[in-house]
Design an enzyme around this catalytic site. Structure first.
Site, PDB file in Angstrom:
ATOM      1  N   GLY A  70      90.549  67.795  65.875  1.00 34.19           N
ATOM      2  CA  GLY A  70      91.196  67.172  67.019  1.00 34.19           C
ATOM      3  C   GLY A  70      92.139  66.047  66.631  1.00 34.19           C
ATOM      4  N   ASN A 150      84.464  60.757  75.600  1.00 39.04           N
ATOM      5  CA  ASN A 150      83.410  61.047  74.631  1.00 39.04           C
ATOM      6  C   ASN A 150      82.238  60.092  74.698  1.00 39.04           C
ATOM      7  OD1 ASN A 150      85.708  59.414  73.632  1.00 39.04           O
ATOM      8  ND2 ASN A 150      84.431  59.101  71.835  1.00 39.04           N
ATOM      9  N   GLN A 178      86.235  66.804  74.052  1.00 40.20           N
ATOM     10  CA  GLN A 178      84.882  66.683  74.587  1.00 40.20           C
ATOM     11  C   GLN A 178      84.656  67.562  75.815  1.00 40.20           C
ATOM     12  OE1 GLN A 178      82.147  65.388  73.529  1.00 40.20           O
ATOM     13  NE2 GLN A 178      82.898  64.214  71.782  1.00 40.20           N
ATOM     14  N   SER A 198      88.430  70.975  69.401  1.00 40.96           N
ATOM     15  CA  SER A 198      87.828  70.919  68.070  1.00 40.96           C
ATOM     16  C   SER A 198      86.585  71.784  68.015  1.00 40.96           C
ATOM     17  CB  SER A 198      87.477  69.466  67.719  1.00 40.96           C
ATOM     18  OG  SER A 198      86.970  69.362  66.403  1.00 40.96           O
ATOM     19  N   ALA A 199      86.397  72.473  66.880  1.00 39.94           N
ATOM     20  CA  ALA A 199      85.304  73.445  66.752  1.00 39.94           C
ATOM     21  C   ALA A 199      83.927  72.804  66.704  1.00 39.94           C
ATOM     22  CB  ALA A 199      85.518  74.302  65.496  1.00 39.94           C
ATOM     23  N   HIS A 200      83.804  71.671  66.026  1.00 37.18           N
ATOM     24  CA  HIS A 200      82.461  71.136  65.784  1.00 37.18           C
ATOM     25  C   HIS A 200      81.823  70.506  67.020  1.00 37.18           C
ATOM     26  CE1 HIS A 200      82.853  66.620  65.321  1.00 37.18           C
ATOM     27  NE2 HIS A 200      84.122  66.976  65.382  1.00 37.18           N
ATOM     28  N   THR A 236      97.192  76.941  53.174  1.00 33.60           N
ATOM     29  CA  THR A 236      96.433  78.184  53.173  1.00 33.60           C
ATOM     30  C   THR A 236      95.430  78.182  54.319  1.00 33.60           C
ATOM     31  OG1 THR A 236      96.641  78.323  50.765  1.00 33.60           O
ATOM     32  CG2 THR A 236      94.927  79.676  51.794  1.00 33.60           C
ATOM     33  N   CYS A 324      82.761  57.767  66.155  1.00 35.25           N
ATOM     34  CA  CYS A 324      83.969  57.688  65.332  1.00 35.25           C
ATOM     35  C   CYS A 324      84.269  56.253  64.921  1.00 35.25           C
ATOM     36  CB  CYS A 324      85.160  58.261  66.082  1.00 35.25           C
ATOM     37  SG  CYS A 324      84.954  59.994  66.549  1.00 35.25           S
TER      38      CYS A 324
END
Length: 382
Positions: A70, A150, A178, A198-200, A236, A324
């Site tokens: 993110g 968040n 979030q 964001s994936a996590h 990559t 964070c």
């Protein structure tokens, strides 16, 4: 010792289905930019993941660019703004409770001569619509508002906000990191020009996120190099991370209603239990327009880090302020923005629920917290 993880807004564990998808992908090692069979197989899987992430956020025919998370996605948007600003449009508006990656990106632009306006929120963390309307003008280039906070979980009136922004011809960015997977997020319905995820945060792997850009809006790469992502993000491809993100997005899309229902029941039980058993506490955030999994509580007379350490000794893992910003001794800028004093902000704990939390876990927290707070209050010199 019993362990209860209730810090899902900070990060989430990999779902078993995501983990299985990652293991399966380890055998598909081809570079997705290569033209041979292994490369084409890897590329096909990445494109499937792109479709799944797009479906989660209602991307339609917009562009999905995979990033490292993110923060990179948000930085890409802000740096794009620095490229397209001119004398006719150069002002940027953000709210006072944005994530640090947005606040610091805005500050960076301000340090470089841009006019940045920080918009206030009310006691619940809601953007003041009247203040937004006053701030918007013909010089406004860009507005950035997080869909849901968040720390306190407050959900913004994004449709109303975007409608006002569009009337002034400005661009709209929504930080949905979030919100996605917890509440319905549809970039097209929200009229987002840019939207980040964001994936996590949705039981996917760390180190991968995505930026949605509406078809036709300006977008410049933050990372320069090769041709990947149509030249919008060099490097990559992170095959495994992207594949895991896609699987997590697919699961989140299918379960969002179930998630909201189950989390809100457990969250409300925790809120009621703490309110009944611990005197003189304050629930932060909006009472109704709030993420179904988030509960932020201030415990006057007890310091946040001491509460966390005491909870940790009892096997309960939560957070204080924003994860964070956990290295900072400053009180949460989000809570301060809602009008909370520094002492109350320092004594705040965020409980964020997720898959795996049970009613028995909630009961354990409700029984464990009162003696912890009582002991710390008795020790306090305040």
């Amino acid at each position: 010792m019993r362990k209860i993880y209730i810090d899902y807004n900070a990060t989430t564990p990999l779902r078993a289905e995501v983990k299985a998808a990652l293991i399966d992908d380890f055998e598909i090692f081809g570079n997705a930019s290569s033209m041979h069979a292994s490369g084409r197989t890897a590329r096909a899987r990445i494109e499937k993941a792109r479709e799944d992430v797009g479906a989660l956020i209602g991307a339609g025919n917009g562009t999905i660019v995979f990033t490292s998370g993110g923060s990179e996605a948000n930085n890409t948007v802000f740096q794009t703004m620095s490229r397209i600003a001119d004398k006719s449009r150069s002002e940027i508006l953000v709210t006072s409770i944005e994530h640090p990656c947005v606040m610091n990106s805005a500050q960076n632009l301000k340090d470089n001569g841009f006019n940045v306006n920080i918009l206030p929120v009310d006691e619940y963390g809601k953007l003041n619509i009247d203040e937004l309307e006053k701030a918007l003008n013909s010089n406004t280039l860009f507005v950035s508002v997080m869909a849901a906070n968040n720390e306190i979980g407050t959900i913004q009136d994004i449709k109303k906000i975007t409608s006002l922004v569009k009337k002034k011809g400005a661009l709209m960015h929504i930080d949905a990191v979030q919100a996605a997977g917890k509440i319905a997020v549809n970039a097209q319905e929200l009229q987002a020009d840019y939207l980040t995820v964001s994936a996590h945060k949705i039981y996917g792997p760390k180190g991968v996120g995505a930026l949605y850009a509406r078809k036709g809006v300006p977008l410049f790469p933050l990372v320069h190099g090769g041709h990947q992502e149509d030249g919008l993000r060099a490097g990559t491809y992170n095959n495994s991370g992207i594949l895991g993100f896609g699987k997590a997005a697919e699961l989140a899309s299918a379960e969002i209603e179930k998630y909201a229902k189950e989390m809100s029941v457990l969250r409300d039980k925790l809120r009621l239990g703490l309110t009944e058993k611990i005197p003189n506490i304050k629930i932060n955030g909006h009472p109704f327009d709030v993420l179904p999994n988030t509960l932020n509580v201030s415990f006057p007379g007890a310091e946040g880090e001491a509460i966390l350490l005491s909870m940790d000794m009892q096997g309960i893992e939560a957070s204080t302020g924003s994860a964070c910003a956990s290295g900072s001794l400053e009180p949460s800028h989000v809570l301060i923005a809602t009008g909370l004093g520094p002492e109350m902000a320092h004594g705040s704990i965020r409980f964020s629920l997720g898959w795996g939390i049970t009613e028995d876990d909630i009961n354990y927290i409700i029984e464990t917290m009162p003696p912890v707070i009582a002991r710390l209050r008795a020790m306090s010199t305040c």
